[in-house]
Structures are given as C-alpha cells and as structure tokens.
Design a protein around this motif. Structure first.
Motif, short mmCIF file in Angstrom:
data_model
loop_
_atom_site.label_atom_id
_atom_site.label_comp_id
_atom_site.label_asym_id
_atom_site.label_seq_id
_atom_site.Cartn_x
_atom_site.Cartn_y
_atom_site.Cartn_z
N GLY A 54 0.56 -1.39 -0.03
CA GLY A 54 -0.22 -0.07 -0.37
C GLY A 54 0.70 1.08 0.03
N THR A 55 0.66 2.04 1.20
CA THR A 55 1.06 3.30 0.50
C THR A 55 3.14 3.11 1.69
OG1 THR A 55 -0.03 4.39 3.07
CG2 THR A 55 -0.58 4.58 0.70
N GLY A 56 2.68 1.81 2.34
CA GLY A 56 4.55 1.48 3.31
C GLY A 56 4.93 2.01 5.16
N ARG A 57 3.37 2.03 5.00
CA ARG A 57 3.20 2.34 6.52
C ARG A 57 4.06 1.21 7.42
NH1 ARG A 57 -2.39 3.17 8.12
NH2 ARG A 57 -2.87 1.58 6.58
N ALA A 58 4.01 -0.29 7.10
CA ALA A 58 5.14 -0.94 7.90
C ALA A 58 6.53 -0.16 6.77
CB ALA A 58 5.27 -2.72 7.10
N LEU A 59 7.23 0.24 6.11
CA LEU A 59 8.45 0.29 5.57
C LEU A 59 9.47 0.87 6.31
CD1 LEU A 59 7.81 0.61 1.33
CD2 LEU A 59 8.40 -1.17 3.04
N PRO A 60 8.93 1.96 7.64
CA PRO A 60 9.63 2.16 8.08
C PRO A 60 9.94 1.76 9.11
CG PRO A 60 8.44 4.65 7.45
CD PRO A 60 8.13 2.58 6.92
N GLY A 74 8.83 -3.68 -1.11
CA GLY A 74 7.28 -3.38 -0.82
C GLY A 74 6.53 -3.93 -2.04
N VAL A 75 5.84 -4.71 -2.72
CA VAL A 75 5.39 -5.26 -3.41
C VAL A 75 4.25 -4.26 -3.79
CG1 VAL A 75 4.38 -7.38 -5.18
CG2 VAL A 75 7.42 -6.91 -3.89
N ASP A 76 3.12 -4.10 -4.51
CA ASP A 76 2.17 -3.64 -4.68
C ASP A 76 1.68 -2.99 -5.77
OD1 ASP A 76 -0.08 -3.12 -1.99
OD2 ASP A 76 -0.92 -2.21 -4.01
N LEU A 77 -0.10 -3.89 -6.65
CA LEU A 77 -0.48 -4.00 -7.64
C LEU A 77 -0.97 -2.78 -8.36
CD1 LEU A 77 -1.09 -6.26 -9.64
CD2 LEU A 77 -3.77 -6.67 -7.81
N THR A 78 -1.18 -1.67 -6.92
CA THR A 78 -1.96 -0.06 -7.32
C THR A 78 -0.66 0.62 -7.41
OG1 THR A 78 -3.43 -0.72 -6.07
CG2 THR A 78 -3.87 0.80 -6.70
N PRO A 79 -0.73 0.76 -8.85
CA PRO A 79 0.63 2.40 -8.93
C PRO A 79 0.00 3.61 -7.95
CG PRO A 79 0.32 1.68 -10.88
CD PRO A 79 -1.41 0.79 -10.22
N ALA A 80 -1.60 3.96 -7.62
CA ALA A 80 -1.30 5.00 -6.98
C ALA A 80 -0.82 4.80 -5.87
CB ALA A 80 -2.66 5.54 -6.77
N MET A 81 -1.35 4.06 -5.51
CA MET A 81 -0.80 3.27 -3.96
C MET A 81 0.64 3.72 -3.96
SD MET A 81 -2.63 2.66 -1.25
CE MET A 81 -4.54 2.03 -0.14
N LEU A 82 1.89 3.19 -4.23
CA LEU A 82 2.67 3.24 -4.50
C LEU A 82 2.87 4.54 -4.47
CD1 LEU A 82 3.98 0.24 -6.99
CD2 LEU A 82 3.68 0.46 -4.03
N GLU A 83 2.69 5.90 -5.61
CA GLU A 83 2.77 6.45 -5.80
C GLU A 83 3.19 7.13 -4.45
OE1 GLU A 83 -0.23 7.50 -8.85
OE2 GLU A 83 1.53 6.66 -9.95
N ALA A 84 1.46 7.36 -3.60
CA ALA A 84 0.86 8.03 -2.24
C ALA A 84 2.99 7.29 -1.47
CB ALA A 84 0.05 7.13 -1.72
N ALA A 85 2.92 6.08 -1.70
CA ALA A 85 4.22 5.47 -0.57
C ALA A 85 5.83 6.75 -0.76
CB ALA A 85 4.47 4.32 -0.70
N VAL A 86 5.68 6.86 -2.26
CA VAL A 86 6.49 7.99 -2.70
C VAL A 86 6.94 9.53 -2.01
CG1 VAL A 86 7.47 8.44 -4.79
CG2 VAL A 86 7.36 6.56 -4.85
N ARG A 87 5.29 9.14 -2.17
CA ARG A 87 4.72 11.18 -1.69
C ARG A 87 5.33 11.65 -0.06
NH1 ARG A 87 1.05 10.97 -5.28
NH2 ARG A 87 -0.02 10.33 -3.78
N GLN A 95 12.53 -0.85 -0.96
CA GLN A 95 12.99 -0.80 -2.57
C GLN A 95 10.94 -1.13 -2.80
OE1 GLN A 95 14.86 -4.08 -4.79
NE2 GLN A 95 14.10 -2.78 -6.72
N LEU A 96 10.76 -0.10 -3.89
CA LEU A 96 8.61 -0.08 -4.02
C LEU A 96 8.73 -0.92 -5.79
CD1 LEU A 96 7.83 3.54 -2.37
CD2 LEU A 96 7.85 1.30 -2.01
N LEU A 97 8.00 -1.89 -5.77
CA LEU A 97 7.87 -2.65 -7.17
C LEU A 97 6.85 -2.72 -7.71
CD1 LEU A 97 10.20 -6.28 -6.40
CD2 LEU A 97 11.05 -3.75 -8.18
#
Length: 202
Positions: A54-60, A74-87, A95-97
């Motif tokens: 998702g938005t990467g809340r577990a990554l930190p 971090g792997v996700d199927l939804t581009p918008a979620m990964l874009e939110a993680a980057v923001r 690494q987001l995939l």
C-alpha cells in the motif's frame, strides 16, 4: 469461477480510489504497525517483503528492524498506492515494486520474512497465494498477517457481521496456512489488532 484479471482489476480500482487519502484516514496506526513488525523477530541484515505494501506504512519499522545492511522490498498491485508511498518518503526505507503478490518477481527462498497488512482478504486464491509467499521465504522464516484492528472491530466499521467462512477465523486460518507451506505459531484477534504469525515449513 472468477477470472484472476477481474480480481486484480477490482483490487486496483478499490485501492486507487482511496490511495490519496489513505494515510489521513488512519493516522494513528503507526505504533500498531511497529509493534507487529517487532513480532517478526527480524535481525540486522535480514531480507523482508512487505506484501501488498500500500502506502508503505510498514516500511519504516521494517527498515529499522533489518538495519542498513538489510533488504526491504514493498510490493503492491496499485500504482496510486505506490505513488502515495513515494510522496510520503517511504521509498527511502525500501525498494518499491509494482507487482502482483500472487506471482512475485523474487527468487525462491531469498527472504527471511514476509509482512502482510490487510492482505489476506484481498488474495484471489488464498491457498495458492500463500504458497507463493512461502516460495520466496527460506525454511524457518516467518510470516505476519496483520490488521491494525481486530475482526469484530473491522466488521463493525464496515457495517457487516463476521461470518463463519471469514478467512481470518482461527479455526480456518491455521489449516489454510498449514496446507500452504506455513505453520501458525500464534494468533491474536482483539479490538486493537489482528496478528497471526507463522513459520515457513522445512
């Protein structure tokens, strides 16, 4: 029988519509994520996957657990979620995939652990999909299936009742995991969190 691409389209549409405001809807979940990650028992230098990140809340907390020498993906199927993680700057923690957790672009037995927040309810074919997660984890590695609130609280939030066929029910989840390459080692379902831990079978 549902088409897998239909399942994926539904999941993408659901999360794409919610990605921009996802973190602001659940601003207080950080400590629950950190506590769940701590239960994985990660060590410095470990390699860990956040499946359906998702938005990467577990990554930190995952990065903090494995240190700079570890690997966080971090792997996700939804581009918008990964874009939110980057923001949110979480791409600095892992690494987001853009990829499908049902067909991971990862080597067999290459990881020490998998973290999956809110994942199991969105798996189109849970037994096969959990086997794919098992494929990329070494024997003895760990899996955490997490949600920041328990089943009853989540059902109440969504205006529904828990049904006997709920995948997260302990009586069903244990055998499902066992048939998919995992042995469930603990199960917690309370208002404040849901957390099932499992170990990759040898």
């Amino acid at each position: 029988m549902r088409n897998m691409s239909d399942d994926h389209t539904h999941v993408q549409e659901f999360f794409a519509a919610r990605a921009a405001g996802w973190d602001t809807r659940f601003p207080d979940d950080g400590p629950a994520y950190a506590a769940a990650v701590a239960e994985l028992g990660l060590r410095e230098g470990d390699r860990v996957l956040d499946a359906g990140c998702g938005t990467g809340r577990a990554l930190p907390p995952l990065r903090a657990a494995v240190g700079l020498s570890g690997v966080v993906v971090g792997v996700d199927l939804t581009p918008a979620m990964l874009e939110a993680a980057v923001r949110a700057g979480r791409n600095h923690d892992g690494q987001l995939l853009l990829a499908d957790v049902t067909r991971l672009p990862l080597r067999t037995e290459s990881l020490n652990a998998v973290f999956g927040a809110g994942l199991i309810a969105h798996l189109p074919h849970p037994a096969a999909n959990l086997r794919e997660l098992a494929r990329v984890v070494r024997p003895g590695g760990t899996l955490a299936l997490f949600h920041p609130i328990g089943r009853a609280a989540l059902a109440a939030r969504q205006g529904r009742r828990i049904t006997p066929d709920d995948l997260r029910a302990e009586a069903g989840l244990g055998p499902l995991l066992a048939g998919s390459g995992w042995d469930m080692t603990s199960y917690i379902d309370e208002d404040a969190r849901f957390l099932a831990l499992a170990v990759r079978q040898g």
